[in-house]
Design a protein around this motif. Structure first.
Motif, PDB file in Angstrom:
ATOM      1  N   GLY A  34       0.828  -1.206   0.000  1.00 49.41           N
ATOM      2  CA  GLY A  34       0.000   0.000   0.000  1.00 49.41           C
ATOM      3  C   GLY A  34       0.855   1.246   0.000  1.00 49.41           C
ATOM      4  N   TRP A  35       0.261   2.318  -0.491  1.00 48.41           N
ATOM      5  CA  TRP A  35       0.875   3.647  -0.404  1.00 48.41           C
ATOM      6  C   TRP A  35       0.002   4.504   0.514  1.00 48.41           C
ATOM      7  CZ3 TRP A  35       5.519   5.297  -2.166  1.00 48.41           C
ATOM      8  CH2 TRP A  35       6.152   4.546  -3.150  1.00 48.41           C
ATOM      9  N   PHE A  36       0.665   5.176   1.409  1.00 48.81           N
ATOM     10  CA  PHE A  36       0.012   6.132   2.290  1.00 48.81           C
ATOM     11  C   PHE A  36       0.716   7.476   2.113  1.00 48.81           C
ATOM     12  CE2 PHE A  36      -2.681   3.522   5.103  1.00 48.81           C
ATOM     13  CZ  PHE A  36      -2.276   2.256   4.701  1.00 48.81           C
ATOM     14  N   ARG A  37       0.045   8.536   2.515  1.00 47.85           N
ATOM     15  CA  ARG A  37       0.665   9.845   2.412  1.00 47.85           C
ATOM     16  C   ARG A  37       0.303  10.687   3.626  1.00 47.85           C
ATOM     17  NH1 ARG A  37      -2.663  12.709  -2.573  1.00 47.85           N
ATOM     18  NH2 ARG A  37      -4.693  12.877  -1.514  1.00 47.85           N
ATOM     19  N   GLN A  38       1.190  11.613   3.941  1.00 46.94           N
ATOM     20  CA  GLN A  38       0.967  12.488   5.083  1.00 46.94           C
ATOM     21  C   GLN A  38       1.267  13.919   4.673  1.00 46.94           C
ATOM     22  OE1 GLN A  38       3.117  11.403   8.645  1.00 46.94           O
ATOM     23  NE2 GLN A  38       1.676  12.532   9.929  1.00 46.94           N
ATOM     24  N   ALA A  39       0.225  14.718   4.626  1.00 39.22           N
ATOM     25  CA  ALA A  39       0.371  16.139   4.308  1.00 39.22           C
ATOM     26  C   ALA A  39       0.841  16.887   5.552  1.00 39.22           C
ATOM     27  CB  ALA A  39      -0.962  16.696   3.831  1.00 39.22           C
ATOM     28  N   PRO A  40       1.473  18.039   5.366  1.00 39.64           N
ATOM     29  CA  PRO A  40       1.949  18.816   6.523  1.00 39.64           C
ATOM     30  C   PRO A  40       0.818  19.119   7.496  1.00 39.64           C
ATOM     31  CG  PRO A  40       2.843  19.705   4.500  1.00 39.64           C
ATOM     32  CD  PRO A  40       1.844  18.668   4.091  1.00 39.64           C
ATOM     33  N   GLY A  41       1.019  18.769   8.752  1.00 41.26           N
ATOM     34  CA  GLY A  41       0.036  19.059   9.780  1.00 41.26           C
ATOM     35  C   GLY A  41      -1.167  18.144   9.810  1.00 41.26           C
ATOM     36  N   LYS A  42      -1.137  17.105   8.993  1.00 36.92           N
ATOM     37  CA  LYS A  42      -2.283  16.197   8.934  1.00 36.92           C
ATOM     38  C   LYS A  42      -1.853  14.770   9.253  1.00 36.92           C
ATOM     39  CE  LYS A  42      -5.028  18.878   5.673  1.00 36.92           C
ATOM     40  NZ  LYS A  42      -5.836  18.842   4.418  1.00 36.92           N
ATOM     41  N   GLU A  43      -2.831  13.920   9.470  1.00 35.48           N
ATOM     42  CA  GLU A  43      -2.539  12.526   9.748  1.00 35.48           C
ATOM     43  C   GLU A  43      -2.239  11.781   8.445  1.00 35.48           C
ATOM     44  OE1 GLU A  43      -5.235  11.932  13.792  1.00 35.48           O
ATOM     45  OE2 GLU A  43      -5.706  10.791  11.987  1.00 35.48           O
ATOM     46  N   ARG A  44      -1.519  10.701   8.600  1.00 34.57           N
ATOM     47  CA  ARG A  44      -1.227   9.855   7.453  1.00 34.57           C
ATOM     48  C   ARG A  44      -2.521   9.220   6.957  1.00 34.57           C
ATOM     49  NH1 ARG A  44       3.717   5.775   8.256  1.00 34.57           N
ATOM     50  NH2 ARG A  44       4.509   7.720   9.135  1.00 34.57           N
ATOM     51  N   GLU A  45      -2.672   9.149   5.629  1.00 35.94           N
ATOM     52  CA  GLU A  45      -3.890   8.598   5.054  1.00 35.94           C
ATOM     53  C   GLU A  45      -3.568   7.619   3.936  1.00 35.94           C
ATOM     54  OE1 GLU A  45      -6.111  11.885   3.405  1.00 35.94           O
ATOM     55  OE2 GLU A  45      -4.767  12.081   1.693  1.00 35.94           O
ATOM     56  N   PHE A  46      -4.504   6.740   3.724  1.00 34.61           N
ATOM     57  CA  PHE A  46      -4.396   5.742   2.664  1.00 34.61           C
ATOM     58  C   PHE A  46      -4.504   6.405   1.304  1.00 34.61           C
ATOM     59  CE2 PHE A  46      -5.105   1.947   0.301  1.00 34.61           C
ATOM     60  CZ  PHE A  46      -6.156   2.204  -0.561  1.00 34.61           C
ATOM     61  N   ALA A  47      -3.698   5.919   0.327  1.00 35.38           N
ATOM     62  CA  ALA A  47      -3.784   6.422  -1.032  1.00 35.38           C
ATOM     63  C   ALA A  47      -4.124   5.314  -2.034  1.00 35.38           C
ATOM     64  CB  ALA A  47      -2.470   7.093  -1.440  1.00 35.38           C
ATOM     65  N   ALA A  48      -3.405   4.182  -1.952  1.00 36.85           N
ATOM     66  CA  ALA A  48      -3.612   3.117  -2.937  1.00 36.85           C
ATOM     67  C   ALA A  48      -3.066   1.810  -2.390  1.00 36.85           C
ATOM     68  CB  ALA A  48      -2.934   3.454  -4.259  1.00 36.85           C
ATOM     69  N   VAL A  49      -3.578   0.705  -2.921  1.00 40.62           N
ATOM     70  CA  VAL A  49      -3.104  -0.611  -2.496  1.00 40.62           C
ATOM     71  C   VAL A  49      -3.223  -1.576  -3.664  1.00 40.62           C
ATOM     72  CG1 VAL A  49      -5.382  -1.246  -1.579  1.00 40.62           C
ATOM     73  CG2 VAL A  49      -3.340  -2.447  -0.764  1.00 40.62           C
ATOM     74  N   ILE A  50      -2.292  -2.521  -3.709  1.00 39.15           N
ATOM     75  CA  ILE A  50      -2.339  -3.593  -4.697  1.00 39.15           C
ATOM     76  C   ILE A  50      -2.138  -4.911  -3.970  1.00 39.15           C
ATOM     77  CG2 ILE A  50       0.125  -3.379  -5.276  1.00 39.15           C
ATOM     78  CD1 ILE A  50      -0.720  -4.044  -8.208  1.00 39.15           C
ATOM     79  N   SER A  51      -2.967  -5.874  -4.299  1.00 38.71           N
ATOM     80  CA  SER A  51      -2.864  -7.183  -3.664  1.00 38.71           C
ATOM     81  C   SER A  51      -1.614  -7.908  -4.134  1.00 38.71           C
ATOM     82  CB  SER A  51      -4.114  -8.000  -3.968  1.00 38.71           C
ATOM     83  OG  SER A  51      -4.190  -8.264  -5.360  1.00 38.71           O
ATOM     84  N   ARG A  52      -1.287  -8.974  -3.457  1.00 39.54           N
ATOM     85  CA  ARG A  52      -0.093  -9.725  -3.885  1.00 39.54           C
ATOM     86  C   ARG A  52      -0.331 -10.418  -5.212  1.00 39.54           C
ATOM     87  NH1 ARG A  52       0.216 -15.266  -2.658  1.00 39.54           N
ATOM     88  NH2 ARG A  52      -1.414 -16.096  -1.305  1.00 39.54           N
ATOM     89  N   GLY A  53      -1.578 -10.805  -5.459  1.00 39.22           N
ATOM     90  CA  GLY A  53      -1.985 -11.173  -6.803  1.00 39.22           C
ATOM     91  C   GLY A  53      -2.477  -9.900  -7.452  1.00 39.22           C
ATOM     92  N   THR A  54      -2.039  -9.574  -8.616  1.00 37.04           N
ATOM     93  CA  THR A  54      -2.300  -8.253  -9.177  1.00 37.04           C
ATOM     94  C   THR A  54      -3.740  -8.032  -9.589  1.00 37.04           C
ATOM     95  OG1 THR A  54      -1.593  -9.048 -11.324  1.00 37.04           O
ATOM     96  CG2 THR A  54       0.062  -7.965  -9.969  1.00 37.04           C
ATOM     97  N   GLY A  55      -4.601  -8.989  -9.268  1.00 38.90           N
ATOM     98  CA  GLY A  55      -5.974  -8.844  -9.701  1.00 38.90           C
ATOM     99  C   GLY A  55      -6.806  -7.836  -8.936  1.00 38.90           C
ATOM    100  N   ARG A  56      -6.295  -7.312  -7.795  1.00 38.82           N
ATOM    101  CA  ARG A  56      -7.136  -6.395  -7.029  1.00 38.82           C
ATOM    102  C   ARG A  56      -6.347  -5.147  -6.655  1.00 38.82           C
ATOM    103  NH1 ARG A  56     -10.798  -7.627  -1.703  1.00 38.82           N
ATOM    104  NH2 ARG A  56     -12.043  -5.716  -1.861  1.00 38.82           N
ATOM    105  N   ILE A  57      -6.945  -4.023  -6.956  1.00 33.47           N
ATOM    106  CA  ILE A  57      -6.350  -2.715  -6.708  1.00 33.47           C
ATOM    107  C   ILE A  57      -7.441  -1.818  -6.158  1.00 33.47           C
ATOM    108  CG2 ILE A  57      -5.497  -0.634  -7.881  1.00 33.47           C
ATOM    109  CD1 ILE A  57      -3.998  -2.495  -9.818  1.00 33.47           C
ATOM    110  N   SER A  58      -7.056  -0.915  -5.260  1.00 29.39           N
ATOM    111  CA  SER A  58      -8.028   0.013  -4.713  1.00 29.39           C
ATOM    112  C   SER A  58      -7.353   1.356  -4.470  1.00 29.39           C
ATOM    113  CB  SER A  58      -8.615  -0.547  -3.411  1.00 29.39           C
ATOM    114  OG  SER A  58      -9.653   0.274  -2.927  1.00 29.39           O
TER     115      SER A  58
END
Length: 125
Positions: A34-58
């Motif tokens: 997964g990729w997460f991101r944290q903007a200045p002064g904000k909490e870390r948030e989810f951005a994207a994820v890929i399963s170990r089998g490439t069939g599922r992405i969100s």
């Protein structure tokens, strides 16, 4: 497994960046990433994820249609292609991984066992 995020930088609004998450020390094909991101002064948030089998992405709604996550298990790497960047995309981007089900995707920080050090993305207006 150890993760190394790279590819961040300074870009103008509307531009593109490609982040890379390189993994070592484990059987990468068994890990969801997964990729997460944290903007200045904000909490870390989810951005994207890929399963170990490439069939599922969100994606988070805020990046859907602009970001594309992909993986190359032969290179032990996950990429995050970011297009049409906006100033609100500015932040530190972290990749994270965990072992999981073939098509398992995970959205919260506590779901992940391993984290990279982060790479800074700055989008100027």
């Amino acid at each position: 497994v150890q993760l190394q995020a790279s590819g961040g930088g300074l870009v103008q609004a509307g531009g593109s960046l490609r982040l890379s998450c390189a993994a070592s020390g484990g059987t990468f094909s068994t890990y969801a990433v997964g990729w997460f991101r944290q903007a200045p002064g904000k909490e870390r948030e989810f951005a994207a994820v890929i399963s170990r089998g490439t069939g599922r992405i969100s994606y988070a709604d805020s990046v859907k249609g602009r970001f594309t996550i992909s993986r190359d298990n032969s290179k032990n790497a996950v990429l995050l292609q970011m297009n049409s960047l906006k100033p609100e995309d500015t932040g530190i981007y972290y990749c994270a991984s965990r072992q999981g089900a073939l098509y398992g995707v995970y959205y919260t920080q506590s779901d992940y066992n391993y984290w990279g050090q982060g790479t800074l993305v700055t989008v100027s207006s």
